[in-house]
Design an enzyme around this catalytic site. Structure first.
Site, PDB file in Angstrom:
ATOM      1  N   LYS A   1      38.999  11.972  21.912  1.00  0.00           N
ATOM      2  CA  LYS A   1      38.457  10.987  22.837  1.00  0.00           C
ATOM      3  C   LYS A   1      38.476   9.635  22.143  1.00  0.00           C
ATOM      4  O   LYS A   1      37.874   9.454  21.089  1.00  0.00           O
ATOM      5  CB  LYS A   1      37.031  11.365  23.234  1.00  0.00           C
ATOM      6  CG  LYS A   1      36.378  10.346  24.145  1.00  0.00           C
ATOM      7  CD  LYS A   1      35.030  10.828  24.625  1.00  0.00           C
ATOM      8  CE  LYS A   1      34.344   9.769  25.463  1.00  0.00           C
ATOM      9  NZ  LYS A   1      33.064  10.231  25.990  1.00  0.00           N
TER      10      LYS A   1
ATOM     11  N   LYS B   1      41.617  12.131  26.047  1.00  0.00           N
ATOM     12  CA  LYS B   1      41.002  11.187  26.968  1.00  0.00           C
ATOM     13  C   LYS B   1      41.045   9.787  26.381  1.00  0.00           C
ATOM     14  O   LYS B   1      40.685   9.634  25.217  1.00  0.00           O
ATOM     15  CB  LYS B   1      39.557  11.623  27.211  1.00  0.00           C
ATOM     16  CG  LYS B   1      38.755  10.678  28.066  1.00  0.00           C
ATOM     17  CD  LYS B   1      37.323  11.108  28.092  1.00  0.00           C
ATOM     18  CE  LYS B   1      36.557  10.030  28.832  1.00  0.00           C
ATOM     19  NZ  LYS B   1      35.145  10.199  28.755  1.00  0.00           N
TER      20      LYS B   1
HETATM   21  C1  PBG Z   1      30.138  10.321  28.161  1.00  0.00           C
HETATM   22  C2  PBG Z   1      31.402  10.161  28.909  1.00  0.00           C
HETATM   23  C3  PBG Z   1      32.114   8.989  29.210  1.00  0.00           C
HETATM   24  C4  PBG Z   1      33.178   9.373  30.041  1.00  0.00           C
HETATM   25  C5  PBG Z   1      33.078  10.750  30.193  1.00  0.00           C
HETATM   26  N1  PBG Z   1      31.991  11.218  29.476  1.00  0.00           N
HETATM   27  C6  PBG Z   1      31.854   7.580  28.870  1.00  0.00           C
HETATM   28  C7  PBG Z   1      31.952   7.080  27.499  1.00  0.00           C
HETATM   29  O1  PBG Z   1      32.278   7.776  26.552  1.00  0.00           O
HETATM   30  O2  PBG Z   1      31.633   5.907  27.351  1.00  0.00           O
HETATM   31  C8  PBG Z   1      34.199   8.456  30.645  1.00  0.00           C
HETATM   32  C9  PBG Z   1      34.780   8.900  31.939  1.00  0.00           C
HETATM   33  C10 PBG Z   1      35.550   7.865  32.670  1.00  0.00           C
HETATM   34  O3  PBG Z   1      35.713   6.698  32.252  1.00  0.00           O
HETATM   35  O4  PBG Z   1      36.033   8.222  33.751  1.00  0.00           O
HETATM   36  N2  PBG Z   1      30.216  10.123  26.795  1.00  0.00           N
END
Ligand code: PBG
Length: 322
Positions: free
Chosen positions: A195, A248
């Site tokens: 991520k 992601k």
């Molecule tokens: C929680 C999380 C996030 C997303 C999914 N789980 C936000 C982040 O890490 O700031 C992002 C999902 C999206 O942008 O569609 N940590």
């Protein structure tokens, strides 16, 4: 053999021919649709930054899940907006938290739809970070205990899959151990393995009210410039017990998806995040693009890159026109 004997256009002549030799297919069963659970009752409020997606109270989320199930979409992933936030995100692991209630409500009406839960503290903490903060720093090890509690509370409520998204080191192992020792050895973990600290989460942070109140997430999420590090994250998560590994965002990281698919023997998921969706919606609203074709092209390319599963806000639109 080459031209004029070789003519690739021969196989592009009709839709039947094209369909017969198509290398990549995508069905609603491959998709997971994100849902945002809000406190209250009878709440169904469109999220400004994610047109077509809503904040839903527990009663409404169950209705929405039924629609999603009927469309043949594989599953939903739940995010929660708590009544109140605190420094340790208590509502995130409360048995009567919004997500825990939503899981029970959905399981009550949907017999097949997979209920996946996002395991992360940022929606529940007053400072908006994904872990415990001490001396202005996100602390890794003390956070693991809270994430494990959250995953367990989701499991007890009836989640089919838990998906840790916080990017703390060792969280997959900690959650695996907590689940196993509580009798949830058969519950899979979908790890947000690679991520990235991405600008593409902007619209989500508005939807989930989870923007960090100070600093940013670069101390725990990955540097967008790194590919080999993604493979290391994937390897570590698999060693700790991840069943599915996720990359992601998706579209700006197709090379990472491809590399993970080739290096790992686990199913690969990709999160087509809020910023990717919002760009399509905004350009469509301006009349600059063909939304339906662009959505298909994007989802197909994520799948072609190697994703087995795609988390996407387009899921309902895709399934409706599949
Ligand atoms: C929680 C999380 C996030 C997303 C999914 N789980 C936000 C982040 O890490 O700031 C992002 C999902 C999206 O942008 O569609 N940590």
């Amino acid at each position: 053999m080459s031209f004029p004997k070789e003519r690739p256009r021969r196989l592009r002549k009709s839709e039947r021919l094209r369909a017969m030799v198509r290398e990549t297919t995508l069905t609603p069963a491959n998709l997971i649709y994100p849902l945002f659970v809000a406190p209250g009752e009878g709440v169904r409020k469109e999220i400004a930054s994610l047109p077509g997606c809503h904040h839903l109270s527990v009663d409404q989320v169950a209705r929405e899940a039924e629609v999603v199930e009927k469309l043949g979409i594989g599953g939903v992933i739940l995010f929660g907006l708590p009544q109140a936030k605190d420094p340790v995100g208590s509502e995130g692991y409360a048995d009567d938290g919004v997500v825990q209630k939503a899981i029970r409500a959905i399981r009550g009406v949907c017999k097949e739809l997979l209920v996946v839960t996002d395991v992360c503290l940022c929606e529940y903490t007053s400072h908006g970070h994904c872990g415990v903060v001490e001396q202005g720093e996100v602390q890794n090890d003390p956070t693991l205990e809270l994430l494990s509690r959250m995953a367990l509370s989701h499991a007890r409520a009836g989640a089919h899959v838990v998906a840790p998204s916080d990017m703390m080191d060792g969280r997959v192992g900690a959650i695996r151990e907590a689940l196993d020792s509580a009798g949830f050895g058969a519950l899979p973990i979908l790890a947000y393995a690679a991520k990235y600290a991405s600008s593409f989460y902007g619209p989500f942070r508005e939807a989930a009210d989870s923007a960090p109140q100070f600093g940013d997430r670069r101390g725990y999420q990955m540097d967008p410039a790194n590919l080999r590090e993604a493979l290391r994250e994937v390897r570590l998560d698999v060693e700790e017990g991840a069943d599915i590994v996720m990359v992601k965002p998706a579209l700006p990281y197709l090379d990472v998806i491809r590399a993970v698919a080739e290096s790992s023997d686990r199913p690969v998921a990709a999160y087509n995040v809020s910023g990717e969706y919002a760009m399509v919606k905004a350009a469509a609203a301006k009349g600059w693009i063909d939304e339906d074709r662009m959505m298909r092209e994007i989802l197909t390319s994520i799948r072609r890159a190697g994703a087995d599963v795609i988390l996407t806000y387009h899921a309902k639109d895709f399934a409706r026109r599949a």
